[in-house]
Motif scaffolding. Structure first.
Motif, mmCIF file in Angstrom:
data_model
loop_
_atom_site.group_PDB
_atom_site.id
_atom_site.type_symbol
_atom_site.label_atom_id
_atom_site.label_comp_id
_atom_site.label_asym_id
_atom_site.label_seq_id
_atom_site.Cartn_x
_atom_site.Cartn_y
_atom_site.Cartn_z
ATOM 1 N N GLU A 1 0.818 -1.216 0.000
ATOM 2 C CA GLU A 1 0.000 0.000 0.000
ATOM 3 C C GLU A 1 0.851 1.265 0.000
ATOM 4 O OE1 GLU A 1 -3.952 1.919 0.276
ATOM 5 O OE2 GLU A 1 -2.897 0.320 -0.782
ATOM 6 N N VAL A 2 2.014 1.215 0.651
ATOM 7 C CA VAL A 2 2.944 2.352 0.604
ATOM 8 C C VAL A 2 3.310 2.670 -0.842
ATOM 9 C CG1 VAL A 2 5.379 2.924 1.018
ATOM 10 C CG2 VAL A 2 3.934 2.214 2.922
ATOM 11 N N LEU A 3 3.585 1.636 -1.633
ATOM 12 C CA LEU A 3 3.998 1.844 -3.023
ATOM 13 C C LEU A 3 2.826 2.245 -3.910
ATOM 14 C CD1 LEU A 3 6.453 -1.171 -3.395
ATOM 15 C CD2 LEU A 3 7.026 1.212 -2.931
ATOM 16 N N ARG A 4 1.621 1.787 -3.578
ATOM 17 C CA ARG A 4 0.442 2.174 -4.356
ATOM 18 C C ARG A 4 -0.024 3.583 -4.017
ATOM 19 N NH1 ARG A 4 -4.410 3.692 -4.267
ATOM 20 N NH2 ARG A 4 -4.316 3.792 -1.994
ATOM 21 N N TRP A 5 -0.043 3.912 -2.715
ATOM 22 C CA TRP A 5 -0.646 5.164 -2.238
ATOM 23 C C TRP A 5 0.045 6.392 -2.811
ATOM 24 C CZ3 TRP A 5 0.862 8.420 2.281
ATOM 25 C CH2 TRP A 5 -0.137 9.318 2.665
ATOM 26 N N PHE B 1 7.365 6.176 -8.995
ATOM 27 C CA PHE B 1 7.618 6.425 -10.415
ATOM 28 C C PHE B 1 6.309 6.746 -11.125
ATOM 29 C CE2 PHE B 1 10.872 3.270 -9.108
ATOM 30 C CZ PHE B 1 11.984 4.085 -9.265
ATOM 31 N N PRO B 2 6.106 7.995 -11.519
ATOM 32 C CA PRO B 2 4.885 8.335 -12.250
ATOM 33 C C PRO B 2 4.781 7.584 -13.581
ATOM 34 C CG PRO B 2 5.966 10.319 -11.437
ATOM 35 C CD PRO B 2 6.923 9.184 -11.233
ATOM 36 N N LEU B 3 5.906 7.445 -14.277
ATOM 37 C CA LEU B 3 5.932 6.722 -15.545
ATOM 38 C C LEU B 3 7.085 5.738 -15.541
ATOM 39 C CD1 LEU B 3 5.420 9.656 -18.076
ATOM 40 C CD2 LEU B 3 3.692 8.010 -17.356
ATOM 41 N N THR B 4 6.852 4.562 -16.087
ATOM 42 C CA THR B 4 7.955 3.612 -16.274
ATOM 43 C C THR B 4 8.567 3.845 -17.654
ATOM 44 O OG1 THR B 4 6.548 1.938 -17.283
ATOM 45 C CG2 THR B 4 6.770 1.874 -14.890
ATOM 46 N N PRO B 5 9.825 3.508 -17.835
ATOM 47 C CA PRO B 5 10.384 3.529 -19.191
ATOM 48 C C PRO B 5 9.587 2.597 -20.112
ATOM 49 C CG PRO B 5 12.120 3.323 -17.568
ATOM 50 C CD PRO B 5 10.830 3.149 -16.828
ATOM 51 N N ASP B 6 9.651 2.884 -21.397
ATOM 52 C CA ASP B 6 8.872 2.102 -22.369
ATOM 53 C C ASP B 6 9.179 0.614 -22.289
ATOM 54 O OD1 ASP B 6 7.996 4.517 -23.207
ATOM 55 O OD2 ASP B 6 8.619 4.309 -25.287
ATOM 56 N N ASN C 1 1.364 4.195 -16.794
ATOM 57 C CA ASN C 1 1.003 5.434 -16.111
ATOM 58 C C ASN C 1 0.774 5.102 -14.635
ATOM 59 O OD1 ASN C 1 -0.284 7.677 -15.028
ATOM 60 N ND2 ASN C 1 -1.387 8.154 -16.914
ATOM 61 N N GLY C 2 1.820 5.285 -13.802
ATOM 62 C CA GLY C 2 1.775 4.844 -12.413
ATOM 63 C C GLY C 2 0.608 5.380 -11.610
ATOM 64 N N PRO C 3 0.407 6.693 -11.538
ATOM 65 C CA PRO C 3 -0.699 7.215 -10.730
ATOM 66 C C PRO C 3 -2.065 6.711 -11.184
ATOM 67 C CG PRO C 3 0.872 8.952 -11.202
ATOM 68 C CD PRO C 3 1.286 7.764 -12.028
ATOM 69 N N ALA C 4 -2.266 6.615 -12.496
ATOM 70 C CA ALA C 4 -3.562 6.140 -12.987
ATOM 71 C C ALA C 4 -3.796 4.685 -12.609
ATOM 72 C CB ALA C 4 -3.631 6.316 -14.507
ATOM 73 N N VAL C 5 -2.772 3.851 -12.796
ATOM 74 C CA VAL C 5 -2.906 2.428 -12.467
ATOM 75 C C VAL C 5 -3.103 2.242 -10.961
ATOM 76 C CG1 VAL C 5 -1.726 0.204 -12.459
ATOM 77 C CG2 VAL C 5 -1.640 1.647 -14.492
ATOM 78 N N CYS C 6 -2.326 2.989 -10.164
ATOM 79 C CA CYS C 6 -2.448 2.866 -8.709
ATOM 80 C C CYS C 6 -3.778 3.409 -8.198
ATOM 81 C CB CYS C 6 -1.286 3.595 -8.025
ATOM 82 S SG CYS C 6 0.304 2.785 -8.235
ATOM 83 N N HIS D 1 2.674 -8.904 -6.964
ATOM 84 C CA HIS D 1 1.376 -9.389 -7.443
ATOM 85 C C HIS D 1 0.350 -8.253 -7.411
ATOM 86 C CE1 HIS D 1 -2.535 -11.473 -7.353
ATOM 87 N NE2 HIS D 1 -1.903 -12.415 -8.043
ATOM 88 N N GLY D 2 -0.155 -7.887 -8.579
ATOM 89 C CA GLY D 2 -1.161 -6.842 -8.667
ATOM 90 C C GLY D 2 -0.627 -5.432 -8.530
ATOM 91 N N LEU D 3 0.700 -5.277 -8.450
ATOM 92 C CA LEU D 3 1.311 -3.961 -8.246
ATOM 93 C C LEU D 3 2.345 -3.740 -9.343
ATOM 94 C CD1 LEU D 3 1.371 -1.622 -6.077
ATOM 95 C CD2 LEU D 3 3.375 -2.766 -5.133
ATOM 96 N N TRP D 4 2.267 -2.584 -10.013
ATOM 97 C CA TRP D 4 3.117 -2.332 -11.173
ATOM 98 C C TRP D 4 4.300 -1.437 -10.856
ATOM 99 C CZ3 TRP D 4 2.701 -4.684 -15.835
ATOM 100 C CH2 TRP D 4 1.551 -5.443 -16.060
ATOM 101 N N GLN D 5 4.560 -1.152 -9.600
ATOM 102 C CA GLN D 5 5.635 -0.224 -9.268
ATOM 103 C C GLN D 5 7.026 -0.799 -9.507
ATOM 104 O OE1 GLN D 5 5.695 3.316 -8.070
ATOM 105 N NE2 GLN D 5 4.077 2.856 -9.513
#
Length: 406
Positions: A250-254, A258-263, A286-291, A315-319
Motif C-alpha cells: 500500500e505504501v507503493l500504491r498510495w 515512479f509516475p511513468l515507467t520507461p517504455d 502510467n503509475g498514478p492512474a494504475v495505482c 502481485h497486482g502492483l506495477w511499481q
C-alpha cells in the motif's frame, strides 16, 4: 533514448537498453535471486535495520537520514561487499545521480523523436549539457567502484555480488570493464533511493492514518510480544505478519514513486480491446492512474491487499514494472521494506511537527521532507533496541553516527 540512455548513461544502464543489450546484463543480475544470496543478504538487511533502529534511539530528529543510511548501506554491502564509509557529500552525490538520471528520461524531445540524434553534431545543441552530466555520472561511479574492483582482482574482496557473480569467471559476463561498473552501480543507485523514498512515504502515512498504524502495531505485538517480553521482528516473521506485508504494498500504491515507467516494447503484433498495435510499439505504464484503479484510492488502506498474495509484493502492483523486465531486485526491496516497517511500527510513534501537505511529498529532498516528531514507544523498547544493537555489534556506530549525518 539518445539522451537518457546514450549521453547520460553511455548506453550501459540496463533499465533503458533495448532487448539485445539488456539480456546479458539481466542474466548476470539473476545472481541476486539465488536462495543462498537472499539468505546472506537477509542477514545484512537485519543487521543494518537494527543499526537504523538504534540511530532512532539516539538521534530521532534525523529520522529521514537514517532511512537513507540504511538503504544505501544495505545495497552497497550486497553489491560491493563493504559498509560504505562515505561522507554526507558523497551520499548526496549518489542520491543526485539517481535524481538527475530519472529526471533525464523523456525530458528531452530527442528521446521522444530519436531520429533527431542523426542530425550533424553541430546541430545537436543539446549534446554538451547532457554529455557533461554523463561524464560526471561516470566519474562518480568510478570513485565508488574502482577500489572494490581492485580488491576483487588482488583477492582481498569480501563476499559480494561483484565478487561472487559479476566478476566471477564462471559467470562469463560478456561486457567490458565499464559494463561491469554500470551493472554494479545501477543496483546501488536504484536500491538506495527507492527504499529511502518508500520509508519516507510510510512516515507520511503514519501521520495521516494513525489508526492503520495502531492496527499494524497490534499485529506485531501479537507475534513479537509486548513490553519486557517483546523482541524485534525478523524476516522469518513475514508469513505471520500479513498486515505488515500488505502495508508494504500500500505504501507503493498510495504514493507511487515512479509516475511513468520507461517504455516496454511489443515484441509481436498485439490486438487488444479492438485496437491493433504493431510489433515495436512502445508502452508506458502510467503509475498514478494504475495505482488509482481501486476503491477510495486516496485512502491508505492495507486491507485492499489482504487477498492471499500479500507476501508477493509484485502481485497486482506495477511499481516494479512487469513482464520479463520486472525489477530484478524486487524481492530484496520487499524484504527491506518489511523488516523496517515492522520494526518502526512496533517501536516508533510519529506525530506532525508543524504544518505539511500530504499531497506534496518532496521525496528527493536531502533535508527533512516534511516536519515529523519521532519518539520511541517507551523505555522498554529503547532498551530492547539497544540490547539487540549491542548483540550484533552496531551500537557504538549508531550512537556516534551524528557527525556523519550532519
Amino acid at each position: 533514448m539518445p539522451v537518457s540512455s546514450g549521453l547520460v548513461s553511455r548506453d550501459r544502464r540496463s533499465l533503458i537498453l533495448p532487448q539485445e543489450q539488456w539480456m546479458e546484463r539481466r542474466r548476470v543480475m539473476h545472481g541476486l535471486l539465488s536462495g543462498t544470496a537472499l539468505k546472506q543478504y537477509g542477514a545484512w538487511q537485519e543487521e543494518e535495520s537494527t543499526k537504523m533502529m538504534a540511530e532512532y534511539v539516539f538521534h530521532p530528529q534525523r529520522w529521514y537520514r537514517h532511512h537513507y543510511r540504511y538503504a544505501n548501506s544495505v545495497i552497497v554491502r550486497i553489491a560491493l561487499g563493504e559498509q560504505p564509509l562515505k561522507s554526507t557529500k558523497e551520499l548526496e552525490e549518489m542520491q543526485n545521480a539517481v535524481t538527475f538520471f530519472v529526471g533525464s528520461i523523456g525530458r528531452s524531445v530527442v528521446d521522444w523523436f530519436p531520429d533527431l540524434a542523426k542530425l550533424p553534431w553541430f546541430l545537436q545543441v543539446w549534446r554538451p549539457y547532457w554529455a557533461r552530466l554523463g561524464q560526471w555520472n561516470y566519474d562518480l561511479y568510478a570513485k565508488w567502484y574502482n577500489p572494490v574492483k581492485a580488491k576483487v582482482e588482488n583477492g582481498t574482496a569480501p563476499p559480494s555480488f561483484v565478487r561472487d557473480f559479476l566478476m566471477h569467471p564462471d559467470t562469463r559476463f560478456k561486457g567490458d570493464c565499464d559494463d561491469l561498473m554500470y551493472v554494479a552501480m545501477q543496483l546501488i543507485e536504484a536500491g538506495s533511493d527507492t527504499t529511502r523514498e518508500a520509508l519516507n512515504i510510510m512516515t507520511m502515512a503514519a501521520l495521516e492514518y494513525p489508526e492503520v498504524f495502531a492496527k499494524a502495531r497490534a499485529e506485531v505485538d501479537r507475534v513479537c510480544g509486548v513490553g519486557k517480553d517483546a523482541r524485534l521482528p525478523t524476516l522469518e516473521d513475514m508469513d505471520a505478519l500479513g498486515y505488515i506485508c500488505a502495508m508494504c504494498k500500500e505504501v507503493l500504491r498510495w504514493r507511487p514513486i515512479f509516475p511513468l515507467t520507461p517504455d516496454h516494447t511489443a515484441s509481436q503484433d498485439i490486438e487488444f480491446e479492438g485496437y491493433y498495435f504493431p510489433a515495436g510499439t512502445g508502452f508506458t505504464i502510467n503509475g498514478p492512474a494504475v495505482c488509482g484503479e481501486c476503491e477510495e484510492p486516496e485512502r491508505f488502506m492495507p486491507e485492499r491487499w489482504l487477498d492471499g498474495h500479500e507476501q508477493d509484493i509484485a502481485h497486482g502492483l506495477w511499481q516494479f514494472g512487469g513482464g520479463r523486465r520486472i525489477c530484478v531486485g524486487y524481492r530484496l526491496a520487499q524484504r527491506s521494506l518489511f523488516i523496517n516497517i515492522a520494526r518502526l511500527v512496533q517501536c516508533v510513534d510519529y506525530k506532525p511537527n508543524g504544518p505539511y501537505n500530504a499531497e506534496i511529498l518532496n521525496l528527493e529532498a536531502v533535508g527533512e521532507p516534511f516536519p515529523v516528531r519521532a519518539t520511541l514507544r517507551g523505555e522498554q523498547y529503547k532498551a530492547m533496541i539497544v540490547e539487540e544493537a549491542k548483540k550484533v555489534g552496531v551500537l557504538e556506530e549508531a550512537r556516534f553516527n551524528r557527525d556523519k549525518l550532519q
